[in-house]
Design an enzyme around this catalytic site. Structure first.
Site, short mmCIF file in Angstrom:
data_model
loop_
_atom_site.label_atom_id
_atom_site.label_comp_id
_atom_site.label_asym_id
_atom_site.label_seq_id
_atom_site.Cartn_x
_atom_site.Cartn_y
_atom_site.Cartn_z
CG ASP A 194 -32.31 23.58 19.65
OD1 ASP A 194 -32.17 24.68 20.19
OD2 ASP A 194 -33.40 22.95 19.75
CG ASP B 56 -34.29 17.86 18.68
OD1 ASP B 56 -33.14 17.75 19.19
OD2 ASP B 56 -35.02 18.85 18.89
CE LYS C 252 -38.20 17.47 20.53
NZ LYS C 252 -37.10 18.43 20.60
CD GLU D 116 -33.35 20.28 16.52
OE1 GLU D 116 -34.20 19.76 15.78
OE2 GLU D 116 -33.60 21.24 17.27
N GLY E 182 -39.08 25.73 17.60
CA GLY E 182 -40.23 26.09 18.42
C GLY E 182 -40.00 25.69 19.86
CB SER F 256 -41.15 19.21 16.82
OG SER F 256 -40.43 18.55 17.84
CE LYS G 121 -35.81 25.50 19.60
NZ LYS G 121 -35.62 24.45 20.63
CE LYS H 7 -37.36 18.86 16.58
NZ LYS H 7 -36.85 20.24 16.79
#
Ligand code: OSB
Ligand code: MG
Length: 368
Positions: free
Chosen positions: A238, A188, A163, A213, A290, A135, A262, A161
């Site tokens: 998520d 994400d 952000k 995400e 994570g 990420s 998670k 991934k």
């Protein structure tokens, strides 16, 4: 098993590189570690709550308070046949999943150690090597982003991934796709968009993303149903999924086609396994997210990722991506194939380094 002693420690460690998401930037992590003593054996867990209530409502302070004032009095000196009975015993406390997950996972570690078994086997895991993705936080420039992705791919990581947030979405995705046409790529948004933004999100479909995400509100399953109807790209939830009931609603209403699990967000292994089993029965793949964890939380994520339906690469990565020196021995390492080999020692399979933990402990409270 009985819980005779619970030690709470707040540790502080600076991140190797600051991590930026649509909701903020983290440079120094504060993490709550719990050590649960049961029948002379210590199990370790980590509260994955952040410094502020920006990803989820909980924070380091709230998990400390709930653990000390509500969870400890509920659990102390009670007899449990196994760690699987811990989560039901905390059901009278509404929410506060990260606090619950910290102590629940610690007691699973303790039970596995008492039995001399690796935790992943006690949980019913099926794989000894887990696939890993990374990420990557929001970067200052596209060059910096491309350079970071290049390094992570060279290290072997199987999917990337990034952000995103409004204004920093199409351009970064486009530059990565042009430079790396065939990689597994996803984004994400950490709830940075609104349903009205759907035509903009639709433009991301030109870049063949594995999934998007959590684009919309952190507690808004319904708007994701509307969005998923308009997108061909799978939505992965998520923030929206805190319980098995949320997972059922999201799947059966069509709010997502993938779920990120998670441990802290759902409250421990018992709810995580239930969500995992539900997703398997609905043919919804899952992966392990994570939370910038120390080695303790990282070790738990590795154990969780061995369950059968964790078929997609998770955000579970090497210690050195976050910490100059982690709190476990050995540190988590990644193979050149972008996998982590699951340890076969008892419990989480990584030893907490007490000297290092003590050195970075900002406060400590022992409940006994
Ligand atoms: O949304 O998955 C997320 C980190 C903090 C809070 C939320 C998220 C993340 C990450 C980092 O994406 C995952 C990691 O630990 O590498
Ligand atoms: Mg996320």
């Amino acid at each position: 098993m009985k819980l005779q002693k619970l030690s709470l420690r707040e540790i502080r460690m600076p991140l190797v590189t600051p991590f930026e998401t649509s909701f903020g930037r983290v440079t120094n992590r504060r993490m709550l570690l719990v050590e649960a003593e049961s029948d002379g054996v210590s199990g370790w867990g980590e509260s994955v709550a952040g410094e502020g209530p920006f990803y989820a409502p909980e924070t380091v302070e709230t998990t400390w308070l709930i653990l000390r004032d509500f969870i400890w009095p509920l659990l102390k000196d009670r007899h449990f046949n196994s760690a699987a009975e811990i989560w039901p015993a905390m059901e009278t406390i509404r929410g506060h999943n990260m606090a619950k997950g910290a102590v629940e996972s610690a007691l699973w570690d303790a039970e596995a150690k008492q039995k001399g078994t690796p935790l992943w086997q006690l949980l019913g895991g099926v794989r000894q090597e887990i696939p890993c993705g990374v990420s990557i936080g929001i970067k200052e420039s596209l060059e910096e982003l491309v350079g970071t992705v290049e390094r992570e791919l060279a290290a072997g990581y199987q999917r990337i991934k990034i952000k995103i947030k409004p204004g920093l979405d199409l351009a970064p995705v486009e530059s990565l796709r042009l430079r790396f046409p065939r990689i597994k790529l996803m984004v994400d948004a950490n709830s940075a968009y609104r349903l009205e933004d759907w035509p903009h999100l639709k433009r991301l479909e030109a870049y063949y993303l594995m999934m998007i995400e959590q684009p919309l509100g952190w507690d808004d399953i319904f708007s994701h149903v509307e969005l998923q109807r308009r997108l061909d790209t799978p939505i992965c939830l998520d923030e929206c999924i805190h319980t098995e009931e949320h997972a059922r609603a999201a799947i059966d209403l069509g709010a997502c086609r993938i779920i990120n699990i998670k441990l802290g967000r759902v409250g421990g292994y018992t709810p995580a396994r239930r969500i995992h089993d539900l997703c398997r029965s609905r043919q919804i793949p899952v992966w392990c997210g994570g939370m910038l964890e120390s080695g303790i939380g990282r070790a738990h994520n590795i154990a969780l990722s061995t369950l059968e339906n964790f078929t997609l690469p998770g955000d579970v990565t090497a210690s050195r991506r976050y910490w100059v020196e982690d709190v476990i021995d050995p540190e988590v390492v990644v193979t050149p194939q972008g996998t982590i080999r699951v340890p076969d020692g008892p419990g989480i399979g990584y030893r907490p380094r007490l000297d290092r933990i003590e050195a970075i402990t900002a406060r400590k409270e022992i409940l006994a």
